[in-house]
Structure formats: C-alpha cells, structure tokens
Design an enzyme around this catalytic site. Sequence first.
Site, short mmCIF file in Angstrom:
data_model
loop_
_atom_site.label_atom_id
_atom_site.label_comp_id
_atom_site.label_asym_id
_atom_site.label_seq_id
_atom_site.Cartn_x
_atom_site.Cartn_y
_atom_site.Cartn_z
N ASP A 161 0.80 -1.23 0.00
CA ASP A 161 0.00 0.00 0.00
C ASP A 161 0.83 1.28 0.00
O ASP A 161 2.00 1.30 0.40
CB ASP A 161 -0.88 0.05 1.25
CG ASP A 161 -2.05 -0.90 1.20
OD1 ASP A 161 -2.07 -1.78 0.32
OD2 ASP A 161 -2.94 -0.77 2.06
N HIS A 211 -6.25 2.64 -3.75
CA HIS A 211 -6.23 2.93 -2.31
C HIS A 211 -6.87 4.28 -2.02
O HIS A 211 -6.93 4.70 -0.87
CB HIS A 211 -4.78 2.93 -1.82
CG HIS A 211 -4.63 2.75 -0.34
ND1 HIS A 211 -5.51 2.03 0.44
CD2 HIS A 211 -3.67 3.19 0.52
CE1 HIS A 211 -5.10 2.03 1.70
NE2 HIS A 211 -4.00 2.75 1.77
N HIS A 240 -4.91 9.78 1.51
CA HIS A 240 -4.95 8.81 2.61
C HIS A 240 -5.65 9.45 3.80
O HIS A 240 -5.03 9.87 4.77
CB HIS A 240 -3.54 8.37 2.98
CG HIS A 240 -3.49 7.05 3.69
ND1 HIS A 240 -3.81 6.92 5.01
CD2 HIS A 240 -3.18 5.80 3.25
CE1 HIS A 240 -3.67 5.64 5.37
NE2 HIS A 240 -3.29 4.96 4.31
N HIS A 243 3.82 -1.98 3.26
CA HIS A 243 3.83 -0.63 2.69
C HIS A 243 5.17 -0.35 2.02
O HIS A 243 6.23 -0.66 2.58
CB HIS A 243 3.60 0.41 3.79
CG HIS A 243 2.25 0.32 4.44
ND1 HIS A 243 1.98 -0.58 5.46
CD2 HIS A 243 1.10 1.00 4.21
CE1 HIS A 243 0.71 -0.44 5.83
NE2 HIS A 243 0.16 0.51 5.09
#
Length: 236
Positions: A49, A100, A104, A195
């Site tokens: 991610d 995603h 964020h 990540h």
Amino acid sequence: MIRPVLAGAAAALLAHALPSVLASAPLRQRIAPRLSGVGEQTRVALTIDDGPHPVATPRFLDVLARQNVHATFFLLGQELVRNPTLGKEIVAAGHEIAVHGWEHRMLVLRGPLGTRDDITRAYEYIGEVTGVVPRWYRPPYGVLSTTAVLTARTLGLTPVLWTSWGRDWEKSANPDSVYATVAKGLRGGGTVLLHDSDCTSVPGSWAATLGALPRILAECDHRGLKVGPLRSHQVS
C-alpha cells in the site's frame, strides 16, 4: 421538532459509519472472510500500500523480481501524480494495480460527495496512467463507509482488506519486528499487508519492510504457500 431532527441525523451517521466496524480484524475474519482477503488455502496474496514512492518502490520491485514473485500494489492517486512512470513500471513488471484512494484520509470523517470523488478520481487516474482497469479497492486505514462500499460497487471494484500485516508504519518497526508480526498472523489463504511508502508514516519506515520482505517470502515458501497477487488468490 428538534428531537426527530437529531434522531434522523444520528441514524444517518450510524448508517454512514456502519461498515467501519469491519476494521476489527477478528470480527471481519469471522463474519466477512472475503473482505479480509481470504482465498485459496495453498496461497498467500501479497499486497503493498501507499505508493508509488520514488525511492522505495523500485527497490521493492527489484526484490520481487529476484524472487520471481508478483504482488498487488494499492496506489494512492496523489502519489501516482508525483511518480506516474513508476505506475507503468509496476504493471510492466507483471504486478497488479489496485485503488487505495486519492488521499490517505479516514473515510468515515468525509461526506458522501468527498468520498465518491476521492475513490472515483483515483480509479480513473490509475487506469489512465497504467492502462489497466483496477479490480480491487482498499480504504485508508482499512476503514470503510457506506458511501465507499457503494462507490466501489458502482465502479466494479471489490473491497478487500487483509488477514496479516507487518505494523511497518510504527516508529519502532525494524526488519525483525515486521517479519515476526507478519509471520504470527500468516495463514494459508491469507492476504498480507505491507507498505512501500512513508507518505503516511515515519520517514524511511519502508526500509524496515524492505528488509523483512525476503524473509517473509522465504517463510511462505517454507510453509508451502505460493505467494502472488490478489488476482490469482480467488477472493472475488
């Protein structure tokens, strides 16, 4: 009159946030295994991610190429804007691209319009840059909202979270801790979350993940588990 209005607002808020309860891994794995990414029991899906990252992502691609392993990269639109060539390189290397979001940000704190715009914008831009139509969606922090679920469905995206992670965003994370945390929750049929970016965590945190990655892949091999992207994991 005030009480009905407040009651209606409370009900709307509850409906908006209801899917967020599935952020709890034990609850999610018990009542929504497919959302957790549970699939073929002889396989493990590797998902990465928050990228692409100009320094980290090429190094992850190198490790995966040496191991002949493919993964699913959940990209952030705002990071892809900064590094569009890397998005193309991920696809060219045989990896899977997924959404995603654009930013964020916690979705339960965003309204319906902002949520739809965030997911749709990322979906369209990722497809435009990479030439691939994304299939999967993972919300930031693993927290869904009702609007996010409906938007994903409209776009043909399948929401998927994870069964095991490395907690690699923590300040104290190191290759040993990332490996140990992943290995503790590693199961056949599971989905691993790592990540390749520090855009939402401690600067340089990706180095701990990168250091742990070969050991994680070796552990999967030792257990007889085939590592690959979600597309080969049969979770849809």
